[in-house]
Write an enzyme that holds these catalytic residues in place. Structure first.
Site, mmCIF file in Angstrom:
data_model
loop_
_atom_site.group_PDB
_atom_site.id
_atom_site.type_symbol
_atom_site.label_atom_id
_atom_site.label_comp_id
_atom_site.label_asym_id
_atom_site.label_seq_id
_atom_site.Cartn_x
_atom_site.Cartn_y
_atom_site.Cartn_z
ATOM 1 N N GLU A 1 8.766 -10.325 -35.763
ATOM 2 C CA GLU A 1 9.498 -9.221 -35.159
ATOM 3 C C GLU A 1 10.974 -9.275 -35.519
ATOM 4 O OE1 GLU A 1 9.380 -9.312 -30.892
ATOM 5 O OE2 GLU A 1 9.751 -7.172 -30.758
ATOM 6 N N SER B 1 7.138 -7.967 -21.928
ATOM 7 C CA SER B 1 8.110 -8.114 -20.834
ATOM 8 C C SER B 1 7.495 -7.779 -19.490
ATOM 9 C CB SER B 1 9.298 -7.181 -21.069
ATOM 10 O OG SER B 1 9.952 -7.520 -22.246
ATOM 11 N N ASN C 1 20.244 -10.651 -28.280
ATOM 12 C CA ASN C 1 21.094 -11.306 -29.279
ATOM 13 C C ASN C 1 21.723 -12.592 -28.730
ATOM 14 O OD1 ASN C 1 20.350 -9.270 -30.930
ATOM 15 N ND2 ASN C 1 22.435 -8.636 -31.492
ATOM 16 N N GLU C 2 21.849 -12.684 -27.418
ATOM 17 C CA GLU C 2 22.364 -13.928 -26.836
ATOM 18 C C GLU C 2 21.368 -15.065 -27.100
ATOM 19 O OE1 GLU C 2 22.561 -10.937 -25.376
ATOM 20 O OE2 GLU C 2 24.729 -10.842 -25.653
ATOM 21 N N SER D 1 7.223 -0.529 -25.330
ATOM 22 C CA SER D 1 7.575 0.541 -26.271
ATOM 23 C C SER D 1 6.359 1.372 -26.657
ATOM 24 C CB SER D 1 8.189 -0.040 -27.540
ATOM 25 O OG SER D 1 9.402 -0.662 -27.226
ATOM 26 N N GLN E 1 3.315 -2.906 -27.327
ATOM 27 C CA GLN E 1 3.516 -4.310 -26.999
ATOM 28 C C GLN E 1 3.708 -4.431 -25.492
ATOM 29 O OE1 GLN E 1 7.285 -6.068 -27.737
ATOM 30 N NE2 GLN E 1 6.430 -7.883 -28.691
#
Lengths: 379, 316
Positions: free
Chosen positions: A244, A128, A360-361, A160, A125
């Protein structure tokens, strides 16, 4: 309201179990975050694919079994319970493939999916960028129109498996001055060995090259590798993001097996009282995750979409994964420090959970705003 | 495999919710906490009429049961509305009275709501011993019909009044199915706690959307949002454990449901109190009715420690 599987589903479970018993390597494969391990895992994917176990929920014509979501959950339970190797093709299988099923062309599916199912082509992927993580729409890598395709330039990072993978998929800015940042993006597939691509592996905490940064210098991509319409990349990509965070990235089978192994480790260490609550909570957490997935699958089969609830999933499993592996390392004591154990490797992997796939934020913001209806505000 | 409430089960929950919303349960709770039971009994009669207590009573004794899934669905609603009274204990009584003699004598009245019951181990606190019409004691030699109760002591949850049952009384069953009753007790408590947590979350979400500080609703602050997101996550992962336990009625599943639902509910109570600020700390504001119940249910019918021991015992 029942938890009973049909005779056909039970037969499927038995068939998977028997196959895995006969084929799972008796000695764990080397880490897939190493060159040697990557090759070994690729071979394992080919072995799975030969008997059509690599992508059971896909249509048969692409190498699957048309198994559906329930049987996929069953297969995953058996797969991880059997101690089978981690899946090197996961990025492609759980992120790119659903996107192609939803937005790809017939030609793209026929071209891309079979070699993904066999592990012959492993996908990375490439979303980012150094300055575009949680604020993904701020990405700067460009796609410029060229004869018969596009020319890509820029930098991607934290990709990744890219250290060893063959191809990648990601978002590029095709309109340099859009009205809004989410517009003017195009979703493309490209070859990691194409001229103009430089792959620099990055060591993760334990030094293993689990991801890489990609430098793209005028890399040509033909039109056939655009997914969906040019300029519509954000919409296409967001359907992948839901997958995802949702079920398919981390199947319940994985955590049921991990909790079981943790319980075994605790017992082998003489059932120390200090770890008792943590082990019990790991067991009930895995059960909760399994049942949550069953409920989601049932709703999905009723025709409902999963939507922002996948953010609940992501927060839960990522925190759970760390708690479970922390307990394991604490139980191992001095041995837990040794970086080459399977527990340590899994611990390091778990640590990334709250960071990737949308921090997670960000997930908590989605839960608060879209599930609880709280007002938007400054971050 | 279809792990999802069906239309009928969802309609059952919705009808209970509508009925309880219209019933002004906070007022019934406040009366109840002063020992005034009339409003609570009227509420109880309507809950019984909806069939809730009949779910634990076999059809042979004028019940609709045993139907643990529907019972769990109902108890989520009872928890959401902070209904007072020995709800779980009445279910426990119904599951303890299995022998045909006592079953015939007591179960039809429990199913219809005509009688209410409390149950406790001899020497432990019985909830609402003063209000219950049937007081059952789990004594060393079996299940006894307690002849009365001692003085009433307040609970941290004003809606639960604590009493000790007097020793002696008629022996109803020498060998009652205590393990089975404990499963139903824990399941009902877990479902009730889940409902309490859901109500706390719902009320807090509403509050932080209205309460303005620094010129904006405090619900727009990320620190506030993230606490509520965590509460939501914990409750939504406790929910399938509760329903799954009702399907299997396996001791480890029920224990996991109990500990997870109660912990999620209690954590939500802490969050609710924090985000309400000082108003949440007052007895006059209704939030307190759920805050204190979350605490009380956490240790009722199995402490976190006992439930975790059960989860581990299933794997020994």
């Amino acid at each position: 309201m029942d938890l009973d599987f049909t005779p056909a589903e039970e037969a499927f479970r038995a068939e998977a179990r028997a196959w895995l018993r006969a084929h799972v390597p008796p000695v764990p494969l080397p880490s897939l975050e190493t060159g040697e391990g990557f090759a070994a895992h690729r071979t394992w994917e080919a072995e799975l694919a030969a008997d059509r176990w690599s992508v059971v929920n896909w249509p048969a014509r692409y190498g699957g079994r048309d198994a559906g979501l329930i049987r996929w959950l069953v297969f995953e339970e058996e797969y991880y319970a059997a101690g089978a190797p981690g899946r090197v093709g996961q990025n492609g299988v759980s992120l790119l493939a659903p996107t192609l099923f939803d937005h790809g062309t017939q030609e793209q599916r026929a071209r891309v999916l079979p070699s993904m199912a066999t592990g012959e082509v492993v996908w990375a992927q490439a979303w980012s960028e150094p300055e575009a993580g949680s604020d993904l729409a701020s990405l700067r890598s460009r796609a410029v129109r060229a004869d018969g395709g596009w020319r890509l330039s820029g930098q991607k990072t934290w990709s990744s498996r890219a250290a060893f993978a063959d191809r990648a998929f990601g978002l590029f800015r095709s309109d340099p001055a859009p009205a809004r940042p989410h517009q003017g993006l195009t979703y493309l597939m490209f070859d990691l060995r194409a001229p103009g691509v430089t792959v620099r592996p990055i060591g993760r905490l334990d030094g293993k090259p689990a991801f890489a940064e990609l430098f793209l210098d005028d890399v040509f991509v033909p039109d056939e590798d655009v997914i969906g319409e040019a300029g519509q990349g954000w919409r296409v990509a967001m359907s992948t993001a839901g997958d995802e965070r949702g079920l398919t990235l981390r199947s319940p089978g994985r955590f049921l097996a991990a909790a079981d192994r943790l319980h075994g480790l605790w017992r082998d260490r003489g059932c120390p009282a200090w770890a008792r609550d943590r082990v019990a909570d790991a067991l009930s957490g895995a059960r909760a995750y399994q049942l949550f997935a069953y409920a989601a699958a049932s709703r999905f089969l009723d025709g409902e979409s999963i939507g922002p609830e996948s953010s609940l999933n992501k927060v839960f499993w990522s925190e759970y994964d760390i708690a479970l592996h922390e307990t394991a390392l604490d139980l191992l004591g001095e041995e837990g420090e040794s970086a080459d154990s399977a527990w340590a490797e899994a611990y390091v992997f778990a640590l990334a959970g709250p960071v990737y796939a949308g921090t997670n934020e960000i997930q908590r913001d989605i839960i608060a705003e879209r599930l609880l209806g709280l007002p938007k505000g400054r971050r | 495999m279809r792990f999802l409430l069906d239309t009928e089960q969802r309609a059952f929950a919705a009808s209970l919710d509508a009925m309880l919303t219209a019933a002004d349960t906070p007022r019934a709770v406040r009366d109840w906490s002063r020992g005034e039971h009339a409003r609570g009994r009227a509420l109880w009669a309507r809950i019984a009429e909806a069939g809730v207590f009949a779910l634990a009573v076999p059809e042979a004794y004028e019940g609709l049961g045993p139907r643990p899934v529907e019972l769990a669905v109902a108890f989520v609603e009872l928890g959401r509305h902070a209904v007072p009274g020995p709800l779980v204990e009445t279910v426990v009584a119904a599951t303890l009275l299995l022998d045909p003699g006592p079953a015939k004598r007591f179960l039809p009245a429990l199913a219809s709501g005509e009688s209410t019951a409390t149950v406790a181990h001899e020497g432990s606190y019985a909830v609402d011993g003063d209000a219950a019409t049937l007081r059952l004691a789990l004594a060393a030699d079996g299940l006894r019909l307690a002849p009365g109760h001692g003085p009433v002591r307040p609970s941290l949850d004003p809606a639960r009044r604590l009493t000790r049952l007097l020793p002696g009384g008629e022996l109803l069953a020498p060998d009652p199915p205590v393990d089975r009753a404990l499963l139903w007790a824990r399941l009902a408590t877990a479902a009730q706690a889940l409902g309490v947590g859901l109500a706390l979350l719902e009320r807090t979400v509403a509050y932080v959307g209205q309460r303005v500080q620094f010129g904006v609703p405090i619900g727009s602050f990320q620190a506030v949002k993230h606490r509520l997101a965590d509460a939501k996550t914990a409750l939504e992962f406790a929910r399938p454990l509760v329903l799954g336990a009702a399907v299997t009625m396996a001791p480890a599943d029920v224990a996991a449901a109990k500990v997870s639902a109660c912990e999620a509910s209690y954590a939500t109570a802490r969050t609710a109190l924090q985000l309400h600020g000082a108003i949440g700390y007052t007895a006059e504001y209704d939030l307190s009715l759920w805050l204190t119940k979350a605490r009380a249910l956490r240790t009722a019918w199995g402490t976190p420690d006992e439930c975790r021991a059960e989860i581990l015992a299933a794997r020994a």
